[in-house]
Design a protein around this motif. Structure first.
Motif, PDB file in Angstrom:
ATOM      1  N   TRP A 383       0.830  -1.201   0.000  1.00 47.59           N
ATOM      2  CA  TRP A 383       0.000   0.000   0.000  1.00 47.59           C
ATOM      3  C   TRP A 383       0.869   1.258   0.000  1.00 47.59           C
ATOM      4  N   HIS A 384       1.927   1.248   0.808  1.00 49.06           N
ATOM      5  CA  HIS A 384       2.825   2.395   0.858  1.00 49.06           C
ATOM      6  C   HIS A 384       3.818   2.260  -0.286  1.00 49.06           C
ATOM      7  N   ARG A 385       3.727   3.142  -1.267  1.00 50.20           N
ATOM      8  CA  ARG A 385       4.584   3.064  -2.443  1.00 50.20           C
ATOM      9  C   ARG A 385       5.766   4.018  -2.290  1.00 50.20           C
ATOM     10  N   ARG A 386       6.952   3.532  -2.616  1.00 49.28           N
ATOM     11  CA  ARG A 386       8.140   4.378  -2.654  1.00 49.28           C
ATOM     12  C   ARG A 386       8.857   4.122  -3.971  1.00 49.28           C
ATOM     13  N   TYR A 387       9.010   5.152  -4.786  1.00 50.38           N
ATOM     14  CA  TYR A 387       9.605   4.998  -6.104  1.00 50.38           C
ATOM     15  C   TYR A 387      10.941   5.746  -6.150  1.00 50.38           C
ATOM     16  N   GLY A 388      12.018   5.032  -6.405  1.00 46.36           N
ATOM     17  CA  GLY A 388      13.312   5.674  -6.554  1.00 46.36           C
ATOM     18  C   GLY A 388      13.441   6.310  -7.925  1.00 46.36           C
ATOM     19  N   ILE A 389      13.815   7.575  -7.971  1.00 46.74           N
ATOM     20  CA  ILE A 389      13.916   8.317  -9.235  1.00 46.74           C
ATOM     21  C   ILE A 389      15.339   8.848  -9.395  1.00 46.74           C
ATOM     22  N   PRO A 390      16.050   8.406 -10.445  1.00 45.71           N
ATOM     23  CA  PRO A 390      17.403   8.940 -10.696  1.00 45.71           C
ATOM     24  C   PRO A 390      17.344  10.440 -10.987  1.00 45.71           C
ATOM     25  N   ALA A 391      18.453  11.105 -10.756  1.00 49.18           N
ATOM     26  CA  ALA A 391      18.522  12.559 -10.957  1.00 49.18           C
ATOM     27  C   ALA A 391      18.206  12.961 -12.390  1.00 49.18           C
ATOM     28  N   THR A 392      18.429  12.051 -13.318  1.00 45.40           N
ATOM     29  CA  THR A 392      18.209  12.371 -14.735  1.00 45.40           C
ATOM     30  C   THR A 392      16.748  12.235 -15.160  1.00 45.40           C
TER      31      THR A 392
END
Length: 694
Positions: A383-392
């Motif tokens: 339910w708790h979503r965490r999305y890693g996003i690169p700087a680019t």
């Protein structure tokens, strides 16, 4: 020319080093099992020499054509001078071990700094590093430091094993006292869902400190702490669990072939033979599914994930939850959400994490028109979503997030997510920015008869063999003392099969580990109000039967600590303690120890009474000093009536004025029964029945 040679030499060295790898179960801070062969394995350059060194040993092998290698280190004694047997004073006195402070052993080495905090352990229970574990091959080297030798236990099951220490009764005290540098834990990643047997899973070993035990299994930690205090050796806890998981998900596909009713689903999974075939087929199946979805959903037809579309006809909402959004009432299908967020200059060049408080259902998420995550499986744990996003992948300034949320046929509705959004720097969560709850939403396809999802989409919690493939197989054959297991609530639907399934799982794990019949101690599920459709006593009975179907197993009974409206009882200290009693008695020399509550053994009928005999029956009594509760008796008509029950010479005599010719007795055989029968040391009796009626 010399510079070029150095470049090629450096490149070649890096390339080789990249090929020398070990599974994540091998890491700094790990605990290796004492007094047992220690398997060490991994990957290297094909047909290369591999040398493994540890505590004066050096084992050499050669990797095979695929680069696989394995060695077995000879047994190593523990990192302290443990008491192999309990103190003489204990042997002479009481039935249960005293609740004493840590037993001080002669020869404990001076304290060293805690690896994770840099501080010294308050009581000096830290063991000296003795060179670490070193692996060398083709000029590359891996060294694992701060490695201890002691007792290793695998902690597995569903949410009551996963139940974090921070939520347990007494958590504040347990966490504050978590300074035992001799206790280490490894937590395997819970979302590595794969339909094939994996070589590795992600995870790391950590030293138990107040900073990092909060999210550790409460049952496993409290068990480990008690064992550590009693025998004075390092303890390693390997946590591999998942909330809501069925026992079938922890069994291998090969073993499940034994049951015909699994073969259809197993056949669907069989085509995903390995990582290569799975990745290829999933990509192919994903494209096919999306092509079908695009034909029925206006959002996909009209490219609603595009950040630059005209969104003037989208509904403005404050709280994105279906029951609060007027325009979504009665809608049961797909809902699209979008929001513009401003990312400040301080995040420039930094990798970030986008965090949503909760999303229920299947979901696809785009950032600036590029998909950043897709969740096809229904799993409450995600339910708790965490999305890693690169700087680019993001812009300084305005960015657009778009979410396509699918309703599920069985649970969840579109628009149910509570989209509390924040972002933070990946390596510094303290720099968090929270955004307002203002969103835009629009209805998509109005139904739940989506194109049928391929099996590669369905790889969630309760797929057959999923947890075995993804997180048990990768750590086999890491040397362990035994297994702690807390599971069963999710098999309420098939108690008739559970005893055979569970006992088969135990036997198959032992066979795959190749360490013989290692101890396997499990927790019988607690009383809880499951409703009228199911009676959890049948599942508890199946767990009880497992004791007879397997060897070297033990069952911790917790009939007295259940909570009728909480499937996760908070009194986890008692659970850990009762598991520890089995280990202390069976594995650590505490021979004069009562380690189980009364377990039904036999019955006999005498006139209008039935006399019940038990194992572990010395000193039968009631915990509250009141009359015995929760006994029922029946005649040939199979109608059960509340019974009178008395303790006579450590047996129970049961009768009722309404049953003149009794033939069967049941005890605590319901969802919520909390009986008061226990033995002389206060351990509760398991529920049971003498009949085999439905």
């Amino acid at each position: 020319m010399k510079t070029l040679s150095i470049f090629f030499a450096l490149f070649f060295s890096i390339n080789i080093s990249a090929q020398l790898t070990l599974p994540s179960i091998f890491a700094d801070n790990m605990v290796l099992q004492r007094d047992a062969k220690i398997p060490v394995w991994g990957k290297a350059v094909p047909e290369a020499k591999v040398t493994v060194s540890f505590r004066g040993q050096k084992k050499i092998t050669t990797s095979d054509k695929e680069g696989n290698w394995k060695v077995y280190l000879s047994p190593v004694s523990t990192d302290s001078n443990p008491q192999e047997n309990p103190p003489a004073a204990f042997k002479k006195g009481g039935l249960n071990p005293p609740e004493s402070p840590f037993i001080t052993h002669p020869g404990l080495r001076p304290p060293l700094p805690d690896a994770s905090t840099g501080t010294f352990c308050s009581r000096g229970e830290f063991w000296e590093q003795e060179g670490g574990l070193t692996i060398e091959s083709e000029g590359s080297e891996i060294i694992f430091t701060n490695v201890l030798v002691g007792e290793v236990w695998l902690c597995s099951g569903q949410s009551n094993m996963k139940f974090e220490l921070k939520h347990a009764l007494g958590a504040k005290k347990f966490i504050a006292e978590a300074k035992e540098s001799g206790i280490r834990f490894y937590q395997a990643d819970r979302y590595n869902f794969k339909p094939y047997e994996c070589d590795n899973c992600s995870g790391e070993w950590k030293v138990c400190t107040t900073n990092n035990v909060r999210n550790l299994t409460a049952v496993g930690y409290l068990f480990g702490m008690e064992i550590h205090k009693k025998i004075g050796v390092p303890i390693g806890l390997i946590e591999v669990d998942f909330g809501g998981s069925i026992v079938e998900s922890w069994m291998s596909a090969a073993v499940l072939q034994k049951w015909d009713y699994f073969k259809k689903d197993l056949a669907k999974l069989a085509k995903y033979k390995n990582a290569k075939s799975f990745d290829f087929l999933k990509k192919k199946e994903t494209k096919k599914w999306f092509d079908k979805l695009k034909k029925i959903d206006p959002g996909f037809k009209n490219n609603w994930m595009n950040p630059n579309i005209n969104a003037s006809d989208w509904m403005k909402i404050k709280s994105p939850r279906a029951q609060k959004i007027e325009c979504l009432k009665g809608h049961n299908g797909i809902v699209w959400f979008r929001k513009k967020i401003f990312i400040p200059k301080k995040f420039k060049g930094k990798n970030i994490v986008i965090s949503f408080e909760r999303i229920v259902g299947y979901e696809l998420t785009w950032l600036n028109g590029k998909m950043i995550d897709k969740t096809y499986e229904m799993s409450s744990g995600r339910w708790h979503r965490r999305y890693g996003i690169p700087a680019t992948e993001f812009k300084i300034g305005t960015n657009t997030i778009v979410i396509c949320d699918f309703a599920n046929k069985d649970r969840g509705t579109p628009g149910e997510p509570l989209l509390t959004l924040s972002i933070y720097q990946k390596d510094d969560p303290s720099k968090e920015i929270k955004y307002s709850s203002d969103w835009l939403c629009k209805k998509g396809y109005d139904n739940t008869d989506y194109p049928e999802r391929p099996y590669s989409f369905k790889l969630g919690n309760n797929i057959l063999a999923i947890h075995y493939n993804s997180r048990i197989y990768p750590i086999i054959p890491y040397a362990i003392r035994g297994v702690l297991w807390y599971q069963g609530e999710s098999n309420q639907h098939n108690p008739e099969e559970y005893a055979e399934l569970f006992s088969t799982m135990i036997k198959s794990w032992r066979e795959r580990w190749g360490e013989g019949k290692f101890p396997f101690y499990f927790v019988q599920i607690a009383p809880f109000d499951y409703g009228k459709k199911r009676n959890s006593a049948f599942l508890r009975e199946a767990q009880f039967k497992t004791l007879a179907l397997t060897t070297n197993t033990g069952m911790a009974v917790i009939m007295d600590i259940g909570e009728n409206h909480n499937i996760h009882p908070l009194r986890k200290k008692e659970v850990g303690h009762r598991l520890a009693l089995w280990a202390l008695a069976k594995d650590y020399g505490y021979t004069n120890l009562v380690y189980s509550g009364p377990l039904y053994k036999s019955y006999k009928i005498e006139w209008d009474k039935i006399i019940i005999s038990f194992d572990y029956d010395k000193g039968l009594k009631t915990k509250d000093r009141k009359s015995l509760s929760c006994f029922e008796i029946a005649g040939n008509d199979k109608k059960f009536y509340p019974a009178k029950a008395k303790i006579i010479n450590d047996k129970i005599v049961v009768s009722s004025d309404k049953v003149k010719n009794p033939v069967a007795v049941r005890f605590a055989f319901s969802n919520t029964a909390k009986p008061n029968l226990c033995n002389g040391v206060g351990l509760p009796a398991s529920s049971f029945r003498t009949d085999e009626w439905e």
